[in-house]
Design a protein around this motif. Structure first.
Motif, short mmCIF file in Angstrom:
data_model
loop_
_atom_site.label_atom_id
_atom_site.label_comp_id
_atom_site.label_asym_id
_atom_site.label_seq_id
_atom_site.Cartn_x
_atom_site.Cartn_y
_atom_site.Cartn_z
N LEU A 108 0.15 10.01 4.86
CA LEU A 108 1.13 10.85 4.28
C LEU A 108 1.07 10.23 2.73
N ASP A 109 0.75 9.07 2.35
CA ASP A 109 0.59 8.53 1.08
C ASP A 109 -0.66 8.90 0.57
N GLY A 110 -1.34 9.74 1.13
CA GLY A 110 -2.75 10.30 0.53
C GLY A 110 -4.01 9.59 0.73
N LEU A 111 -3.91 8.65 1.59
CA LEU A 111 -5.26 7.95 1.85
C LEU A 111 -5.90 8.24 3.28
N VAL A 112 -7.09 8.04 3.20
CA VAL A 112 -8.00 8.47 4.43
C VAL A 112 -8.31 7.00 4.93
N PRO A 113 -7.72 6.55 6.10
CA PRO A 113 -8.11 5.20 6.53
C PRO A 113 -9.46 5.10 7.18
N ILE A 114 -10.07 4.15 6.73
CA ILE A 114 -11.58 3.87 7.43
C ILE A 114 -11.39 2.59 8.27
N LEU A 115 -11.38 2.76 9.44
CA LEU A 115 -11.21 1.35 10.38
C LEU A 115 -12.57 0.65 10.36
N THR A 116 -12.54 -0.60 10.08
CA THR A 116 -13.80 -1.28 9.83
C THR A 116 -14.19 -1.80 11.28
N HIS A 117 -15.29 -1.75 11.42
CA HIS A 117 -16.07 -2.56 12.83
C HIS A 117 -15.25 -2.71 14.02
N PRO A 118 -14.77 -1.45 14.42
CA PRO A 118 -13.94 -1.76 15.78
C PRO A 118 -14.92 -2.18 16.88
N ALA B 283 0.68 -1.24 -0.09
CA ALA B 283 -0.09 0.02 -0.02
C ALA B 283 0.77 1.34 -0.04
N HIS B 284 2.12 1.18 0.75
CA HIS B 284 2.91 2.14 0.44
C HIS B 284 3.55 2.56 -0.73
N ILE B 285 3.80 1.36 -1.57
CA ILE B 285 4.16 1.57 -3.21
C ILE B 285 3.18 1.94 -3.77
N THR B 286 1.97 1.33 -3.92
CA THR B 286 0.88 1.72 -4.54
C THR B 286 -0.25 2.10 -3.84
N PRO B 287 -0.47 3.19 -3.21
CA PRO B 287 -1.44 3.42 -2.31
C PRO B 287 -2.71 3.31 -2.80
N ARG B 288 -3.27 3.23 -4.08
CA ARG B 288 -4.58 3.33 -4.59
C ARG B 288 -4.95 1.84 -5.18
N ARG B 289 -3.90 0.95 -5.03
CA ARG B 289 -4.34 -0.41 -5.35
C ARG B 289 -5.46 -0.89 -4.46
N TYR B 290 -5.56 -0.67 -3.19
CA TYR B 290 -6.65 -1.39 -2.42
C TYR B 290 -7.89 -0.15 -2.03
N SER B 291 -7.69 0.89 -2.61
CA SER B 291 -8.66 2.01 -1.89
C SER B 291 -9.86 1.86 -2.69
N LEU B 292 -11.05 2.47 -2.32
CA LEU B 292 -12.56 2.45 -2.60
C LEU B 292 -12.31 3.14 -4.17
N ASN B 293 -12.61 2.36 -5.17
CA ASN B 293 -12.77 3.03 -6.51
C ASN B 293 -11.32 3.76 -6.94
N GLY B 294 -10.12 3.28 -6.23
CA GLY B 294 -8.94 3.94 -6.75
C GLY B 294 -8.73 5.45 -6.30
N GLY B 295 -9.63 5.67 -5.34
CA GLY B 295 -9.46 6.99 -4.93
C GLY B 295 -8.96 7.01 -3.42
N GLY B 296 -9.25 8.05 -2.73
CA GLY B 296 -8.50 8.40 -1.47
C GLY B 296 -8.74 7.47 -0.20
N TYR B 297 -10.01 6.87 -0.21
CA TYR B 297 -10.36 6.43 0.89
C TYR B 297 -10.03 4.81 1.01
#
Ligand SMILES: [Fe+2]
Length: 263
Positions: A127-137, A90-104
């Motif tokens: 720092l890599d431009g992502l907004v983390p969404i913590l799932t079901h804490p 995710a650090h190398i390719t931050p948008r590989r896993y994000s929602l629709n290739g965006g910032g979340y």
């Protein structure tokens, strides 16, 4: 409603087991009032996450839904586990896993032995431009005993997604109690189904939305089930959020009874 966490794709992980079941799950979601679903397969030691074949499956399913006249727009995300490999990738390719290739980005953390380095993991994602969404804490066995780390993460800009079934009691009494503690403090940004099938983990969130509307406010319910997830799905900034309560006050020391029972 927009569902940003759903194991809709067949034979991808422990979610849907066939294309027919995926169609049925989508149909059930549409009947519940869901209009958009982010297909979010697991990425962990058991399940590989490869965007291209996943995108192909999504396109195939989308075509089928159109044929069947099921009014659902599909997207891609990931149920991203904080394994060493995932974090590096995710650090190398931050948008590989994000929602629709965006910032979340949805982020699931382990149930036990939460590493202290998680703070840095979230910080690096930001720092890599992502907004983390913590799932079901509210379902996490460690956080259920102590929410202080969630408080730290919220202070640093991490967002929270609660499972719709936790709000209604489907995920157990402890998850339900904690879901409502979070909701009462405005610490929740998203509800999502985390659906895996049509029976034990169904793709429904209407009932949970109604509970939030009645117990807290219709505006808050709309924010959690429509505006915020739509912003994440379409990679837009979120609307102003209600003030999070008790976030900057120091925690009162626990009594001996609270320490003993872990409450
Ligand atoms: Fe999930």
């Amino acid at each position: 409603m927009i569902d940003i966490h759903h194991h809709l794709l067949w034979d991808q992980d422990d979610g849907s087991t066939s294309l027919d079941l995926s169609v049925e799950m989508a149909r059930m979601a549409a009947e519940d009032g869901i209009t958009h679903i982010a297909c979010t397969p697991h990425s962990n030691g058991y399940y590989m996450y490869e965007p291209e074949p996943i995108d192909n499956k999504i396109a195939e399913l989308q075509r089928l839904l159109e044929q069947e006249k099921i009014p659902i727009t599909l997207g891609r995300g990931c149920d991203f586990h904080t394994s060493y490999d995932n974090i590096q990738q995710a650090h190398i390719t931050p948008r590989r896993y994000s929602l629709n290739g965006g910032g979340y980005l949805l982020v699931e953390i382990p149930d036990h032995a939460l590493p202290t380095t998680l703070n840095e993991v979230f910080y690096q994602m930001q720092l890599d431009g992502l907004v983390p969404i913590l799932t079901h804490p509210e379902r996490n066995l460690t956080l259920q005993k102590d929410m202080s780390r969630v408080k730290d993460w919220l202070r640093s800009g991490v967002l929270i997604q609660v499972t719709a079934g936790s709000v209604t009691g489907r995920m157990g009494r402890t998850a339900q109690r904690i879901a409502h503690e979070l909701l009462a403090k405005n610490w929740v940004h998203f509800l999502a189904t985390d659906a895996h099938n049509t029976s034990s983990r169904p793709p429904k969130m209407r009932e949970a939305m109604n509970v939030v509307a009645e117990r807290y406010s219709p505006d808050y319910a709309h924010l959690l089930c429509v505006s915020n997830p739509l912003a994440a799905f379409t990679d837009k900034p979120m609307a102003p959020q209600p003030e999070m309560l008790d976030l900057y006050e120091e925690d009162a020391p626990k009594s001996w009874w609270q320490r003993l029972t872990g409450r």
